[in-house]
Design a protein around this motif. Structure first.
Motif: not given
Lengths: 442, 61
Positions: A363-375
């Motif tokens: 699920i750490t992949a999700w945390s990473m994506a939550a930052v990456l995607g919107p940015q």
């Protein structure tokens, strides 16, 4: 009774997706009718609450996964209820005292731990109860997380409206009421859930002697699993799928307004519709994965998703809102499907022994994506506008970038292979008898 | 194995099963209803304006 128990917890913790309804009122806690500069909090200050909660979700799921496997779903759900609702209570106090630190600690840190625990708590148990349909089982619970946003946002608005007064924006009272209601609801889940007896199989179900898909009957320990290539390939698969989806989901309303010049109400309607498809996609696609196999369904997410993303600029060019809505709805349904199918994919590769803990680390992949995607969406579209691209066309390049990300995800998915037998746990089964078959059809 | 195993819902009466599902279905249904209501402007706009450029404010500007 296990699916409603899991749903009860996920419907509550999914409230985090609806946190944005509190953003604006939280900037008027002192001024009440208007925000007072210097005294009241600003939107960026308040925005950190959501970010901290999502970061803590990933961290707590990763760090506490082994504890979750040890104590089982009931204690985990109870701990999740205490943390999530305790966090809401502390946040209520933070608003009353106008202490942003208490809000960060309550909703962000403690509440975020509740999110992480609640998210992974029922997954392993559901897969064990439904060995014949693990995709459907986990999809049902994770659908609840998507559904939690549909409940949390309007509930927050209703409660703030009910408690609003001349001296209060109603947020602290809303947090207090939500803590009580959610606690009761989550306790229902905690006291209803049960683990199956060892070796449990549904009536009439016999595991296939030679499964044709990428499935193992052996088990891999969490400390071994996260050091294997398939774990990191799945980490990439989840991260890239979520990055692409979250980019459009987080900006849905603004994107619709900028691309088609529609009103804010219509943009909000579009965002609402996407939430429904996000939730529905979780159960639909993950259930379908039980028939097609996990690898094939992720290939569908990535290939179809990339094609649809590449089509979005065309819908803007011909100014077809209907086509745009249809394309975005399918994209978001597959974003939700990606979340819901991953636990079953993990079960196929690593078995059920430490499934919750392995899922927690993934699920750490999700945390990473939550930052990456919107940015990524913000940066690319802002860059385009600064370089003279009309606002309505500024998202086009982003769509091609998202399509590219999905094709990278496709590459990672195609590289996924069975875990080497030397990594199989020796105590839970003879790895020599473990039935492992390389997926041949993809 | 399956013959000796109890059914997952063996100890749960149909009533408790129904109550459990109702407990989660009511709030979920309410949330879906709220979201559908929120989405209505989109459908009104789609059916009323279609894809005509004249219906988009930024086109008029």
């Amino acid at each position: 009774l296990i699916p409603p128990a899991a749903l009860a917890v996920h419907l509550c913790i999914g409230e985090i997706y609806g946190f944005s309804v509190f953003n604006e009122p939280l900037t008027r806690v002192v001024g009440v009718s208007r925000s007072i500069e210097g005294s009241d909090w600003t939107i960026p200050t308040v925005g950190w609450v959501y970010s901290i909660a999502l970061i803590m979700l990933g961290l707590s799921a990763a760090v506490l996964g082994r504890w979750v496997e040890r104590v089982g779903p009931r204690k985990t759900m109870f701990a999740s209820a205490c943390a999530f609702c305790g966090g809401l209570l502390l946040s209520s106090l933070g608003v009353a005292l106008h202490s942003i630190g208490l809000l960060y600690l309550g909703y962000g840190v403690i509440g975020g731990i509740g999110l992480g625990l609640g998210y992974i708590a029922p997954v392993s148990t559901l897969v064990k109860w439904f060995p014949d349909r693990p995709g459907m089982a986990t999809g049902m619970a994770i659908m609840g997380f998507g559904g939690g946003a549909l409940i949390g946002a309007p509930l927050g608005v209703e409660l703030m409206g009910a408690f609003k007064s001349a001296s209060s924006v109603g947020v602290k009272e809303a947090f207090l009421a939500m803590a009580c209601v959610y606690f009761a609801f989550m306790l229902f889940g905690a006291f209803t859930v049960r683990v199956p007896p060892p070796g449990w199989r549904p009536e009439g179900y016999t595991p296939p002697a030679a499964p044709k898909k990428l499935v193992t009957h052996a088990h891999v320990a969490v400390d071994v699993a996260w050091k294997t290539p398939p774990f990191w390939l799945l980490w990439m698969v989840l991260c890239l799928n979520v990055t692409a989806g979250i980019g459009i989901l987080g900006q849905a309303s603004k994107m619709c307004q900028d691309m088609f010049g529609v009103s804010a109400a219509v943009g909000g309607g579009f965002a609402g519709l996407l939430s429904l498809f996000n939730m529905g996609g979780r159960i639909f696609w993950s259930s379908l994965s039980d028939v097609t196999g996990r690898k094939l369904i992720y290939c569908v997410y990535f290939v179809l998703g990339a094609v649809l993303y590449a089509l979005v600029p065309a819908t803007q060019r011909i100014q077809s809102v209907t086509l745009f809505v249809l394309v975005a709805a399918v994209i978001i349904s597959m974003y939700g499907g990606g979340f819901a199918t991953i636990p079953a994919y993990l079960r196929d590769l690593f078995g059920t022994m430490h499934l919750g803990a392995i899922h927690g680390r993934l699920i750490t992949a999700w945390s990473m994506a939550a930052v990456l995607g919107p940015q990524l969406v913000n940066y690319v579209s802002t860059y385009q506008v600064r370089h003279g691209v009309p606002k309505g066309e500024a998202y086009n390049l982003t769509m091609y970038v998202m399509a590219g990300l999905l094709l990278l995800g496709l590459g990672a998915n195609l590289l996924v292979h069975p875990v080497d037998e030397r990594h199989h746990d020796q105590e839970t089964g003879d790895p020599k008898t473990a039935v492992v078959a390389v997926e041949s059809e993809v | 194995m399956s013959a000796s195993n109890p059914s997952p819902d063996k100890n749960s009466s149909l009533l408790s099963l129904a109550i459990a599902w109702i407990v989660v279905a009511i709030p979920l249904g309410w949330g879906v209803y709220q979201t559908v209501v929120k989405s209505l402007p989109l459908f009104r706009m789609s059916s009323g304006a279609g894809a005509s450029p004249a219906s988009f404010p930024h086109q008029r500007r």
